[in-house]
Scaffold this motif. Structure first.
Motif, PDB file in Angstrom:
ATOM      1  N   ARG A  29       0.349   2.085   6.666  1.00 34.61           N
ATOM      2  CA  ARG A  29       1.623   1.411   6.870  1.00 34.61           C
ATOM      3  C   ARG A  29       1.749   0.165   6.003  1.00 34.61           C
ATOM      4  O   ARG A  29       2.792  -0.482   6.009  1.00 34.61           O
ATOM      5  CB  ARG A  29       1.785   1.054   8.347  1.00 34.61           C
ATOM      6  N   ILE A  30       0.683  -0.169   5.281  1.00 35.12           N
ATOM      7  CA  ILE A  30       0.685  -1.311   4.374  1.00 35.12           C
ATOM      8  C   ILE A  30       0.056  -0.828   3.067  1.00 35.12           C
ATOM      9  O   ILE A  30      -0.894  -0.026   3.101  1.00 35.12           O
ATOM     10  CB  ILE A  30      -0.098  -2.500   4.983  1.00 35.12           C
ATOM     11  N   PRO A  31       0.578  -1.237   1.915  1.00 30.41           N
ATOM     12  CA  PRO A  31       0.003  -0.756   0.656  1.00 30.41           C
ATOM     13  C   PRO A  31      -1.416  -1.285   0.459  1.00 30.41           C
ATOM     14  O   PRO A  31      -1.675  -2.483   0.613  1.00 30.41           O
ATOM     15  CB  PRO A  31       0.948  -1.304  -0.417  1.00 30.41           C
ATOM     16  N   CYS A  32      -2.322  -0.369   0.163  1.00 29.99           N
ATOM     17  CA  CYS A  32      -3.715  -0.768  -0.035  1.00 29.99           C
ATOM     18  C   CYS A  32      -4.389   0.165  -1.042  1.00 29.99           C
ATOM     19  O   CYS A  32      -3.854   1.205  -1.390  1.00 29.99           O
ATOM     20  CB  CYS A  32      -4.476  -0.770   1.284  1.00 29.99           C
ATOM     21  N   ILE A  33      -5.553  -0.253  -1.468  1.00 29.24           N
ATOM     22  CA  ILE A  33      -6.348   0.506  -2.442  1.00 29.24           C
ATOM     23  C   ILE A  33      -7.707   0.736  -1.815  1.00 29.24           C
ATOM     24  O   ILE A  33      -8.377  -0.220  -1.409  1.00 29.24           O
ATOM     25  CB  ILE A  33      -6.500  -0.290  -3.752  1.00 29.24           C
ATOM     26  N   LYS A  34      -8.114   1.990  -1.737  1.00 31.25           N
ATOM     27  CA  LYS A  34      -9.434   2.307  -1.214  1.00 31.25           C
ATOM     28  C   LYS A  34     -10.399   2.456  -2.390  1.00 31.25           C
ATOM     29  O   LYS A  34     -10.189   3.276  -3.273  1.00 31.25           O
ATOM     30  CB  LYS A  34      -9.409   3.578  -0.378  1.00 31.25           C
ATOM     31  N   LEU A  35     -11.423   1.640  -2.389  1.00 28.74           N
ATOM     32  CA  LEU A  35     -12.411   1.662  -3.464  1.00 28.74           C
ATOM     33  C   LEU A  35     -13.407   2.793  -3.246  1.00 28.74           C
ATOM     34  O   LEU A  35     -13.553   3.292  -2.122  1.00 28.74           O
ATOM     35  CB  LEU A  35     -13.129   0.310  -3.522  1.00 28.74           C
ATOM     36  N   PRO A  36     -14.124   3.220  -4.295  1.00 32.79           N
ATOM     37  CA  PRO A  36     -15.090   4.316  -4.165  1.00 32.79           C
ATOM     38  C   PRO A  36     -16.161   4.063  -3.084  1.00 32.79           C
ATOM     39  O   PRO A  36     -16.640   5.001  -2.458  1.00 32.79           O
ATOM     40  CB  PRO A  36     -15.733   4.398  -5.550  1.00 32.79           C
ATOM     41  N   ASN A  37     -16.483   2.799  -2.845  1.00 33.91           N
ATOM     42  CA  ASN A  37     -17.499   2.503  -1.832  1.00 33.91           C
ATOM     43  C   ASN A  37     -16.916   2.463  -0.415  1.00 33.91           C
ATOM     44  O   ASN A  37     -17.620   2.149   0.540  1.00 33.91           O
ATOM     45  CB  ASN A  37     -18.206   1.187  -2.152  1.00 33.91           C
ATOM     46  N   GLY A  38     -15.610   2.755  -0.270  1.00 38.24           N
ATOM     47  CA  GLY A  38     -14.972   2.792   1.037  1.00 38.24           C
ATOM     48  C   GLY A  38     -14.271   1.498   1.420  1.00 38.24           C
ATOM     49  O   GLY A  38     -13.537   1.462   2.403  1.00 38.24           O
ATOM     50  N   ALA A  39     -14.496   0.440   0.669  1.00 39.15           N
ATOM     51  CA  ALA A  39     -13.850  -0.834   0.962  1.00 39.15           C
ATOM     52  C   ALA A  39     -12.357  -0.739   0.670  1.00 39.15           C
ATOM     53  O   ALA A  39     -11.927   0.018  -0.199  1.00 39.15           O
ATOM     54  CB  ALA A  39     -14.471  -1.954   0.131  1.00 39.15           C
ATOM     55  N   ILE A  40     -11.571  -1.499   1.415  1.00 39.59           N
ATOM     56  CA  ILE A  40     -10.129  -1.513   1.228  1.00 39.59           C
ATOM     57  C   ILE A  40      -9.732  -2.864   0.649  1.00 39.59           C
ATOM     58  O   ILE A  40     -10.165  -3.910   1.127  1.00 39.59           O
ATOM     59  CB  ILE A  40      -9.399  -1.255   2.557  1.00 39.59           C
ATOM     60  N   ARG A  41      -8.895  -2.832  -0.386  1.00 34.73           N
ATOM     61  CA  ARG A  41      -8.399  -4.047  -1.016  1.00 34.73           C
ATOM     62  C   ARG A  41      -6.879  -3.950  -1.137  1.00 34.73           C
ATOM     63  O   ARG A  41      -6.299  -2.866  -1.027  1.00 34.73           O
ATOM     64  CB  ARG A  41      -9.024  -4.248  -2.407  1.00 34.73           C
ATOM     65  N   PHE A  42      -6.264  -5.084  -1.383  1.00 35.39           N
ATOM     66  CA  PHE A  42      -4.814  -5.180  -1.396  1.00 35.39           C
ATOM     67  C   PHE A  42      -4.358  -5.920  -2.640  1.00 35.39           C
ATOM     68  O   PHE A  42      -4.899  -6.976  -2.963  1.00 35.39           O
ATOM     69  CB  PHE A  42      -4.339  -5.934  -0.150  1.00 35.39           C
ATOM     70  N   ASP A  43      -3.350  -5.372  -3.314  1.00 40.24           N
ATOM     71  CA  ASP A  43      -2.744  -6.037  -4.464  1.00 40.24           C
ATOM     72  C   ASP A  43      -1.730  -7.035  -3.914  1.00 40.24           C
ATOM     73  O   ASP A  43      -0.817  -6.646  -3.173  1.00 40.24           O
ATOM     74  CB  ASP A  43      -2.060  -5.001  -5.353  1.00 40.24           C
ATOM     75  N   PRO A  44      -1.862  -8.325  -4.227  1.00 35.09           N
ATOM     76  CA  PRO A  44      -0.937  -9.312  -3.667  1.00 35.09           C
ATOM     77  C   PRO A  44       0.525  -9.045  -4.013  1.00 35.09           C
ATOM     78  O   PRO A  44       1.409  -9.310  -3.191  1.00 35.09           O
ATOM     79  CB  PRO A  44      -1.421 -10.643  -4.244  1.00 35.09           C
TER      80      PRO A  44
END
Length: 68
Positions: A29-44
């Motif tokens: 429900r919010i734009p996010c990026i899932k990294l190969p290691n499973g971590a989630i990050r967000f573009d401001p």
């Protein structure tokens, strides 16, 4: 180059609990990026666009009241 934010940084930005940011990301429900290691990050920039999209145009710049 845009630096990606973690859930804590987004929670500070939006003033909501980190757990809510993580739940929104899990529910897509919010734009996010899932990294190969499973971590989630967000573009401001994506987060700012998302917040703007949530605002209702008919109340922009106006106070909302319950009619009392």
């Amino acid at each position: 180059m845009t630096w990606l934010l973690n859930a804590r940084q987004v929670s500070d930005m939006l003033r909501i609990p980190r757990e809510d940011v993580e739940a929104l990301a899990r529910e897509r429900r919010i734009p996010c990026i899932k990294l190969p290691n499973g971590a989630i990050r967000f573009d401001p920039d994506d987060i700012e666009r998302w917040v703007r999209s949530l605002r209702r145009p008919e109340t922009k710049g106006q106070e909302v009241c319950d009619g009392k």
